[in-house]
Design a protein around this motif. Structure first.
Motif, PDB file in Angstrom:
ATOM      1  N   TRP A 179      50.487 100.447 -19.223  1.00  0.00           N
ATOM      2  CA  TRP A 179      50.325 101.701 -18.499  1.00  0.00           C
ATOM      3  C   TRP A 179      50.626 102.898 -19.378  1.00  0.00           C
ATOM      4  O   TRP A 179      51.558 102.872 -20.186  1.00  0.00           O
ATOM      5  N   ARG A 180      49.858 103.968 -19.145  1.00  0.00           N
ATOM      6  CA  ARG A 180      50.128 105.266 -19.744  1.00  0.00           C
ATOM      7  C   ARG A 180      49.977 106.314 -18.639  1.00  0.00           C
ATOM      8  O   ARG A 180      49.090 106.219 -17.794  1.00  0.00           O
ATOM      9  N   VAL A 181      50.855 107.303 -18.663  1.00  0.00           N
ATOM     10  CA  VAL A 181      50.832 108.369 -17.664  1.00  0.00           C
ATOM     11  C   VAL A 181      50.615 109.686 -18.398  1.00  0.00           C
ATOM     12  O   VAL A 181      51.356 110.034 -19.324  1.00  0.00           O
ATOM     13  N   GLU A 182      49.611 110.406 -17.955  1.00  0.00           N
ATOM     14  CA  GLU A 182      49.266 111.694 -18.562  1.00  0.00           C
ATOM     15  C   GLU A 182      50.269 112.762 -18.130  1.00  0.00           C
ATOM     16  O   GLU A 182      50.773 112.746 -16.999  1.00  0.00           O
ATOM     17  N   ASP A 183      50.543 113.705 -19.015  1.00  0.00           N
ATOM     18  CA  ASP A 183      51.454 114.815 -18.710  1.00  0.00           C
ATOM     19  C   ASP A 183      51.130 115.463 -17.372  1.00  0.00           C
ATOM     20  O   ASP A 183      52.021 115.671 -16.545  1.00  0.00           O
ATOM     21  N   ASP A 184      49.868 115.814 -17.182  1.00  0.00           N
ATOM     22  CA  ASP A 184      49.456 116.516 -15.965  1.00  0.00           C
ATOM     23  C   ASP A 184      49.731 115.696 -14.713  1.00  0.00           C
ATOM     24  O   ASP A 184      50.132 116.237 -13.682  1.00  0.00           O
ATOM     25  N   LYS A 185      49.511 114.372 -14.776  1.00  0.00           N
ATOM     26  CA  LYS A 185      49.735 113.512 -13.615  1.00  0.00           C
ATOM     27  C   LYS A 185      51.214 113.399 -13.291  1.00  0.00           C
ATOM     28  O   LYS A 185      51.609 113.358 -12.121  1.00  0.00           O
ATOM     29  N   LEU A 186      52.050 113.381 -14.320  1.00  0.00           N
ATOM     30  CA  LEU A 186      53.488 113.348 -14.095  1.00  0.00           C
ATOM     31  C   LEU A 186      53.945 114.647 -13.442  1.00  0.00           C
ATOM     32  O   LEU A 186      54.718 114.627 -12.482  1.00  0.00           O
ATOM     33  N   GLU A 187      53.458 115.777 -13.929  1.00  0.00           N
ATOM     34  CA  GLU A 187      53.821 117.063 -13.339  1.00  0.00           C
ATOM     35  C   GLU A 187      53.328 117.173 -11.896  1.00  0.00           C
ATOM     36  O   GLU A 187      54.034 117.696 -11.033  1.00  0.00           O
ATOM     37  N   GLU A 188      52.115 116.676 -11.621  1.00  0.00           N
ATOM     38  CA  GLU A 188      51.592 116.679 -10.253  1.00  0.00           C
ATOM     39  C   GLU A 188      52.486 115.861  -9.332  1.00  0.00           C
ATOM     40  O   GLU A 188      52.769 116.265  -8.198  1.00  0.00           O
TER      41      GLU A 188
END
Length: 63
Positions: A42-51
């Motif tokens: 798994w990888r989580v994008e910066d924007d998705k974490l902030e959302e």
């Protein structure tokens, strides 16, 4: 150049929670991420974490 994607351990550290909790959030769709490679890491994008963080604050405020 800042990193765009984060691993499960990095996300867990950012949210001060366990890697198991992050995996659960990813599996049930509460946190968006992508699986890459043959082992499906798994990888989580910066924007998705902030959302996700913003959504949790909004839910806590009752919005």
């Amino acid at each position: 150049m800042p990193r765009r994607f984060h691993t499960i351990p990095e996300v867990a550290e950012s949210l001060a929670t366990s890697e198991q909790q992050i995996r659960a959030l990813l599996r049930n769709g509460d946190l968006e991420g992508v699986q890459i490679g043959g082992r499906g890491q798994w990888r989580v994008e910066d924007d998705k974490l902030e959302e996700y963080i913003e959504r949790m604050y909004a839910e806590q405020r009752g919005q």
